[in-house]
Write an enzyme that holds these catalytic residues in place. Structure first.
Site, PDB file in Angstrom:
ATOM      1  N   ASN A   1      72.731 -25.335   0.671  1.00  0.00           N
ATOM      2  CA  ASN A   1      73.598 -24.479   1.307  1.00  0.00           C
ATOM      3  C   ASN A   1      74.618 -24.466   0.685  1.00  0.00           C
ATOM      4  O   ASN A   1      75.475 -25.634   0.883  1.00  0.00           O
ATOM      5  CB  ASN A   1      73.555 -25.021   3.156  1.00  0.00           C
ATOM      6  CG  ASN A   1      74.482 -24.014   3.701  1.00  0.00           C
ATOM      7  OD1 ASN A   1      75.391 -23.593   3.040  1.00  0.00           O
ATOM      8  ND2 ASN A   1      74.317 -24.179   5.211  1.00  0.00           N
TER       9      ASN A   1
ATOM     10  N   GLU B   1      73.017 -19.625   3.285  1.00  0.00           N
ATOM     11  CA  GLU B   1      74.548 -19.281   3.860  1.00  0.00           C
ATOM     12  C   GLU B   1      74.905 -18.607   2.594  1.00  0.00           C
ATOM     13  O   GLU B   1      75.941 -18.856   2.086  1.00  0.00           O
ATOM     14  CB  GLU B   1      75.291 -20.372   4.301  1.00  0.00           C
ATOM     15  CG  GLU B   1      75.929 -20.154   5.676  1.00  0.00           C
ATOM     16  CD  GLU B   1      76.638 -21.245   6.116  1.00  0.00           C
ATOM     17  OE1 GLU B   1      77.715 -20.743   6.750  1.00  0.00           O
ATOM     18  OE2 GLU B   1      76.339 -22.439   5.891  1.00  0.00           O
TER      19      GLU B   1
ATOM     20  N   ASP C   1      68.392 -25.459   5.142  1.00  0.00           N
ATOM     21  CA  ASP C   1      69.303 -26.167   6.342  1.00  0.00           C
ATOM     22  C   ASP C   1      68.963 -26.254   7.471  1.00  0.00           C
ATOM     23  O   ASP C   1      68.724 -25.014   8.333  1.00  0.00           O
ATOM     24  CB  ASP C   1      70.660 -25.432   6.193  1.00  0.00           C
ATOM     25  CG  ASP C   1      71.786 -25.992   7.195  1.00  0.00           C
ATOM     26  OD1 ASP C   1      71.428 -26.905   7.973  1.00  0.00           O
ATOM     27  OD2 ASP C   1      72.943 -25.529   7.068  1.00  0.00           O
TER      28      ASP C   1
ATOM     29  N   ASN D   1      69.873 -27.686  10.241  1.00  0.00           N
ATOM     30  CA  ASN D   1      70.930 -27.694  11.311  1.00  0.00           C
ATOM     31  C   ASN D   1      70.252 -28.981  12.565  1.00  0.00           C
ATOM     32  O   ASN D   1      70.486 -28.751  13.737  1.00  0.00           O
ATOM     33  CB  ASN D   1      71.284 -26.518  12.074  1.00  0.00           C
ATOM     34  CG  ASN D   1      72.455 -26.144  11.373  1.00  0.00           C
ATOM     35  OD1 ASN D   1      73.696 -26.645  11.104  1.00  0.00           O
ATOM     36  ND2 ASN D   1      72.430 -24.680  10.905  1.00  0.00           N
TER      37      ASN D   1
ATOM     38  N   ASP E   1      69.738 -31.189   5.999  1.00  0.00           N
ATOM     39  CA  ASP E   1      69.097 -30.320   4.835  1.00  0.00           C
ATOM     40  C   ASP E   1      67.833 -31.185   4.748  1.00  0.00           C
ATOM     41  O   ASP E   1      67.551 -32.247   4.128  1.00  0.00           O
ATOM     42  CB  ASP E   1      69.917 -30.085   3.691  1.00  0.00           C
ATOM     43  CG  ASP E   1      71.238 -29.546   4.108  1.00  0.00           C
ATOM     44  OD1 ASP E   1      71.382 -28.459   4.038  1.00  0.00           O
ATOM     45  OD2 ASP E   1      72.096 -30.289   4.473  1.00  0.00           O
TER      46      ASP E   1
ATOM     47  N   ASP F   1      80.139 -27.731   2.151  1.00  0.00           N
ATOM     48  CA  ASP F   1      80.014 -28.821   2.878  1.00  0.00           C
ATOM     49  C   ASP F   1      78.676 -29.536   2.883  1.00  0.00           C
ATOM     50  O   ASP F   1      78.463 -30.759   3.366  1.00  0.00           O
ATOM     51  CB  ASP F   1      80.762 -28.638   4.325  1.00  0.00           C
ATOM     52  CG  ASP F   1      79.913 -27.281   4.953  1.00  0.00           C
ATOM     53  OD1 ASP F   1      79.234 -26.652   4.136  1.00  0.00           O
ATOM     54  OD2 ASP F   1      80.347 -27.078   6.044  1.00  0.00           O
ATOM     55  N   HIS F   2      77.654 -28.963   2.152  1.00  0.00           N
ATOM     56  CA  HIS F   2      76.378 -29.494   2.043  1.00  0.00           C
ATOM     57  C   HIS F   2      76.132 -30.017   0.392  1.00  0.00           C
ATOM     58  O   HIS F   2      76.674 -29.261  -0.507  1.00  0.00           O
ATOM     59  CB  HIS F   2      75.277 -28.498   2.320  1.00  0.00           C
ATOM     60  CG  HIS F   2      75.213 -28.022   3.761  1.00  0.00           C
ATOM     61  ND1 HIS F   2      74.341 -28.244   4.734  1.00  0.00           N
ATOM     62  CD2 HIS F   2      76.207 -27.207   4.296  1.00  0.00           C
ATOM     63  CE1 HIS F   2      74.538 -27.680   5.775  1.00  0.00           C
ATOM     64  NE2 HIS F   2      75.554 -27.093   5.494  1.00  0.00           N
TER      65      HIS F   2
END
Length: 264
Positions: free
Chosen positions: A7, A34, A153, A155, A223, A252-253
């Site tokens: 991501n 994303e 991802d 989530n 992930d 951030d991933h």
């Protein structure tokens, strides 16, 4: 065969990171999430210069998924969006890849599961409905009977070991309904490749930008790479590459990488 998922949290903002990582890691297939850009603004030329072609399902400002395939691997796009699920959000793309030595194409999916925002919200209900539609499609197509990789991802942190100790186990990304939705996918026969191997404790793939979360390793493993049973004999390693999270202005991933034994 090396497959990976990442991501990027905006391909426009993170293109130099993607170029740097691709040049070093050289996966055969990379699933991106994303993108935050429409397909016509996807940096296809920059990707081509690194030796990849791309299947892109983009969306302005939000969401967006892609599959990057190394030059020399024949592939065809199969699906955009979860079939039979009315959805304007760009969250799923599927392609089939002709592996050398295989008579059966490998199906690969890049998925960006909804976040859900808050347990009990309308967005949470949408998240659960989206996952159920995805699971139903996998079941209808009997994808667990063929070589199939679902990565992206999700989530969802599927177990307590996938969250840092302070994360509420009834909160968003770790709530019982979300974990049940993840378990629904696993019940079809899909296998969490990361957990097929010994892993360091507190292995995470996402850390908030705030409160020094990465430095303190206050993360979640959200992930994932799920594989169908026909691929299990070929699993060689599955790891999280935390190095890109250390770079300046990172996503951030972190990427998750799967290595499969070649067929030839």
């Amino acid at each position: 065969m090396k497959l990976a998922t990442w991501n990027l949290n905006s391909i426009t903002a993170r293109l130099p990171h993607l170029q740097r990582w691709l040049a070093d890691a050289r996966p055969d297939v990379l699933a991106l999430q994303e993108l935050k850009c429409p397909a016509e603004k996807f940096p296809a030329q920059a990707i081509a210069e690194l030796g990849y072609t791309a299947a892109v399902h983009g969306q302005k400002t939000y969401n967006g998924v892609a599959l990057l395939v190394r030059d020399g691997l024949p592939w065809r796009e199969l699906v955009r969006g979860v079939p039979e699920f009315d959805d304007e959000q760009a969250r799923l793309i599927v392609a089939e890849i002709d592996e050398p030595g295989s008579q059966t194409p490998l199906w690969v999916a890049s998925a960006y599961f909804p976040n859900g925002q808050a347990v009990g919200s309308d967005k949470f209900a949408y998240k659960l409905a989206w996952i159920e539609a995805l699971a139903s499609w996998i079941e209808r197509e009997r994808l667990t009977e063929r070589p199939f990789v679902l990565m992206g991802d999700f989530n969802i942190a599927p177990a307590a070991e996938d969250t840092h100790p302070d994360w509420p186990q009834d909160g968003i990304l770790a709530s019982p309904p979300e974990r049940a939705a993840f378990a629904r996918l696993v019940s079809l026969g899909l296998v969490d490749a990361f957990r097929r191997f010994p892993q360091p404790p507190q292995s995470y793939s996402w850390w908030d930008y705030r409160q020094g979360a990465f430095r303190r390793n206050l993360g979640l493993r959200i992930d994932h790479i799920l594989v169908s049973p026909p691929l299990l004999p070929r699993l060689r390693a599955c790891t999280i590459d935390v190095e890109p999270r250390r770079w300046e202005r990172p996503s951030d991933h972190a990427p998750v990488v799967l290595e499969l034994a070649d067929l030839t």
